[in-house]
Write a protein that holds these residues in place. Sequence first.
Motif, PDB file in Angstrom:
ATOM      1  N   GLU A   1       2.024  -9.304  10.436  1.00 42.36           N
ATOM      2  CA  GLU A   1       2.630 -10.088   9.359  1.00 42.36           C
ATOM      3  C   GLU A   1       2.327 -11.586   9.478  1.00 42.36           C
ATOM      4  O   GLU A   1       2.512 -12.349   8.524  1.00 42.36           O
ATOM      5  CB  GLU A   1       4.152  -9.876   9.351  1.00 42.36           C
TER       6      GLU A   1
ATOM      7  N   ALA B   1       3.701   3.110   8.363  1.00 41.34           N
ATOM      8  CA  ALA B   1       3.431   2.336   7.155  1.00 41.34           C
ATOM      9  C   ALA B   1       3.235   3.258   5.951  1.00 41.34           C
ATOM     10  O   ALA B   1       3.702   2.959   4.845  1.00 41.34           O
ATOM     11  CB  ALA B   1       2.209   1.450   7.351  1.00 41.34           C
ATOM     12  N   ARG B   2       2.563   4.381   6.135  1.00 44.78           N
ATOM     13  CA  ARG B   2       2.355   5.322   5.029  1.00 44.78           C
ATOM     14  C   ARG B   2       3.697   5.909   4.554  1.00 44.78           C
ATOM     15  O   ARG B   2       3.951   6.042   3.349  1.00 44.78           O
ATOM     16  CB  ARG B   2       1.403   6.437   5.455  1.00 44.78           C
TER      17      ARG B   2
ATOM     18  N   MET C   1       5.615   3.170   2.745  1.00 47.08           N
ATOM     19  CA  MET C   1       5.041   2.872   1.436  1.00 47.08           C
ATOM     20  C   MET C   1       5.384   3.974   0.439  1.00 47.08           C
ATOM     21  O   MET C   1       5.682   3.697  -0.738  1.00 47.08           O
ATOM     22  CB  MET C   1       3.520   2.714   1.553  1.00 47.08           C
TER      23      MET C   1
ATOM     24  N   MET D   1       8.958   3.430  -0.593  1.00 47.47           N
ATOM     25  CA  MET D   1       9.062   2.278  -1.483  1.00 47.47           C
ATOM     26  C   MET D   1       8.627   2.647  -2.900  1.00 47.47           C
ATOM     27  O   MET D   1       9.307   2.308  -3.875  1.00 47.47           O
ATOM     28  CB  MET D   1       8.193   1.129  -0.965  1.00 47.47           C
ATOM     29  N   LYS D   2       7.519   3.358  -3.020  1.00 46.15           N
ATOM     30  CA  LYS D   2       7.025   3.732  -4.350  1.00 46.15           C
ATOM     31  C   LYS D   2       7.968   4.724  -5.037  1.00 46.15           C
ATOM     32  O   LYS D   2       8.195   4.645  -6.257  1.00 46.15           O
ATOM     33  CB  LYS D   2       5.621   4.325  -4.235  1.00 46.15           C
TER      34      LYS D   2
ATOM     35  N   HIS E   1      12.111  -2.278   5.384  1.00 47.73           N
ATOM     36  CA  HIS E   1      11.034  -1.980   6.325  1.00 47.73           C
ATOM     37  C   HIS E   1      10.768  -3.147   7.269  1.00 47.73           C
ATOM     38  O   HIS E   1      10.955  -4.311   6.918  1.00 47.73           O
ATOM     39  CB  HIS E   1       9.742  -1.655   5.569  1.00 47.73           C
TER      40      HIS E   1
ATOM     41  N   SER F   1       5.286  -3.333   6.879  1.00 47.47           N
ATOM     42  CA  SER F   1       4.966  -3.729   5.500  1.00 47.47           C
ATOM     43  C   SER F   1       3.638  -4.461   5.412  1.00 47.47           C
ATOM     44  O   SER F   1       2.938  -4.359   4.396  1.00 47.47           O
ATOM     45  CB  SER F   1       6.081  -4.619   4.947  1.00 47.47           C
TER      46      SER F   1
ATOM     47  N   PHE G   1       0.533  -2.404   4.367  1.00 47.44           N
ATOM     48  CA  PHE G   1       0.411  -1.764   3.053  1.00 47.44           C
ATOM     49  C   PHE G   1      -0.940  -2.051   2.386  1.00 47.44           C
ATOM     50  O   PHE G   1      -1.612  -1.119   1.919  1.00 47.44           O
ATOM     51  CB  PHE G   1       1.550  -2.206   2.134  1.00 47.44           C
ATOM     52  N   PRO G   2      -1.376  -3.335   2.285  1.00 49.58           N
ATOM     53  CA  PRO G   2      -2.665  -3.583   1.618  1.00 49.58           C
ATOM     54  C   PRO G   2      -3.853  -2.986   2.355  1.00 49.58           C
ATOM     55  O   PRO G   2      -4.871  -2.658   1.739  1.00 49.58           O
ATOM     56  CB  PRO G   2      -2.755  -5.118   1.563  1.00 49.58           C
TER      57      PRO G   2
ATOM     58  N   ILE H   1      -3.757  -0.034   4.015  1.00 49.76           N
ATOM     59  CA  ILE H   1      -3.714   1.394   3.700  1.00 49.76           C
ATOM     60  C   ILE H   1      -4.217   1.667   2.280  1.00 49.76           C
ATOM     61  O   ILE H   1      -4.894   2.669   2.021  1.00 49.76           O
ATOM     62  CB  ILE H   1      -2.280   1.920   3.885  1.00 49.76           C
ATOM     63  N   GLU H   2      -3.905   0.758   1.363  1.00 50.74           N
ATOM     64  CA  GLU H   2      -4.335   0.952  -0.024  1.00 50.74           C
ATOM     65  C   GLU H   2      -5.776   0.518  -0.264  1.00 50.74           C
ATOM     66  O   GLU H   2      -6.264   0.610  -1.390  1.00 50.74           O
ATOM     67  CB  GLU H   2      -3.390   0.196  -0.958  1.00 50.74           C
TER      68      GLU H   2
END
Length: 560
Positions: free
Chosen positions: A122, A210-211, A214, A217-218, A232, A237, A240-241, A243-244
């Motif tokens: 972070e 993290a998965r 996420m 969260m979604k 989280h 957190s 997240f970017p 993983i996506e």
Amino acid sequence: MKNLFIFLLVALVGILPLSSQDEIPEVTNKIVVRNAHITVRPGTTIDKGSIFIEDGLIKEVGSAVAIPADAKVVDGDSLFVYAGFIAPLSHVGIPRPKENNERPRVKRPGYPPNDVAGITPERNTEAVYSASEGNIDAMRKEGFGIAHSVPYGRMMPGKGAVISLNGKSFNESVLRKEASLMGSLTGTRGVFPATTIGVMSKWREMFENARLAMAHMKAYQANPRNKKRPSHDAAVSALFPVIEGDMPVFFLANTHVDIHRVIQLQKDLGFDLVLGEIEQGYMALDAIGSHAKMSLISLELPEAIKEEEDKTKDEKDNKETKEVSKEAEHLKKRKKETVERYEKQAGDFAAGNIPFSFSYLEVKPKDIMTNVKRMIKSGLSEDVALAALTTSAAEAIGVDNVAGTIEKGKIGNLVVSTKPLFSEDAKIKFIFVDGKQYEMDIKEKKKSGGGEVAVDLVGVWDYEIDIPGMLPKGTMTFSKDGDDYAIDLTNDQNPGEVISVKGVSIDGAIMSFEYDVDGGGMSIRVMTDIEFDGTTFEGEVSVAEFGSFPVKGEKQSKPE
């Protein structure tokens, strides 16, 4: 007691603006470099061309550029212009933290706090960036206008940012605030994860958490009714970017073993991978080519083998003795082969069509061009070497739409050289960053051959530094161990205090050395270049963002 040069730094803050002394003050926002040999991109050139920059951006480039009446004109006759260099992985602008070798004291070594374990994804570069860090000026002098800078750390040091080397603050410099996640296989002594296997296990655990986070969260965002509000961990957190697929991981992998380990992690976790600070990539080319988005080869090369090292000590001491130890001969051969492999590595990547650029985490700025030329001498083409400094580097950090080539609409970053860039005696004359001009102080070196100065340096030398309103004086005591020099520095303002300097570089009659001083809690890099002439020397001392100042000296005596 404070460092013996603190008085000098404090005085400089009071009498100088926080800008480089070789920065040319702005008198117009328009500048034209005309009648120069321009390399627009590797392999594409314009002879007798001009470049018009306005408000830091390239407005026109070509053989027939109209010159505005209010533009500053730089005569490029006999000069060679290239796009500003880009460092896709570095610590530029990041002060080196003080080393702490003590074991962390925590209640649960098997489950330590994230920051103790080196897990701080972070954290971003803004939190640790310093616009006054000396390596910004040092890299700019070597032709760099943009750097992807990452925090120091262990397993997950934090997020890297892309910065311009032309700003008084992070906000003035930043091009991309969160461009990457930095990763390594380095654990923390005394707590989990301390081993490489433990680090890899922790990477997998973090990604799985993290998965799950996420997904929660979604699901909550889609329909919050009857669902617990997500809360989280910041470190989770931050992934997240990644993983996506919106943020790549720049992963340190020096050895071929670590390269394979990192690639296994990438296959298991599915992140976009950029391998960094590669030293033994030549042993894992197939795996790298299949899985890494980009590879960044370390520019910190082993010391070059000198011609005289081709003879053993026995042969030097006694020319009549031809019998050489088989063990010594074998070690000498292994050393030479290892150095050659490092030097040829970039050429191997190019031959295999594996995208690559360079990594700058360990190399000293003054060694960058020397080491690139060593790679060229070992088979790397000049066009590919230039691409690694410009276009490929821009692609690695996602700034190829604004940097890396000399084209209309791109940032006005230029390198202006006295001769073709990779010529043995080429020197950088001007640097443009965001259209701002910096002029280099070019000095002709007096070669004495063999990398040694032609005078006896060992002994005590008096010196004085010419700073406006001041004249700091002291001594430099030179000693020698084999082929290496060491220096002890004193200053009359603080008698009894000594700074010991190693890693001294000799080139003909030119000596260069650098060291860090504590400037009130901030590490400040001091760089010195001096040229000897008999029993005297002249040169300059560069103190981070405070500028460069003349220094001269005279030999006092030989040691007793």
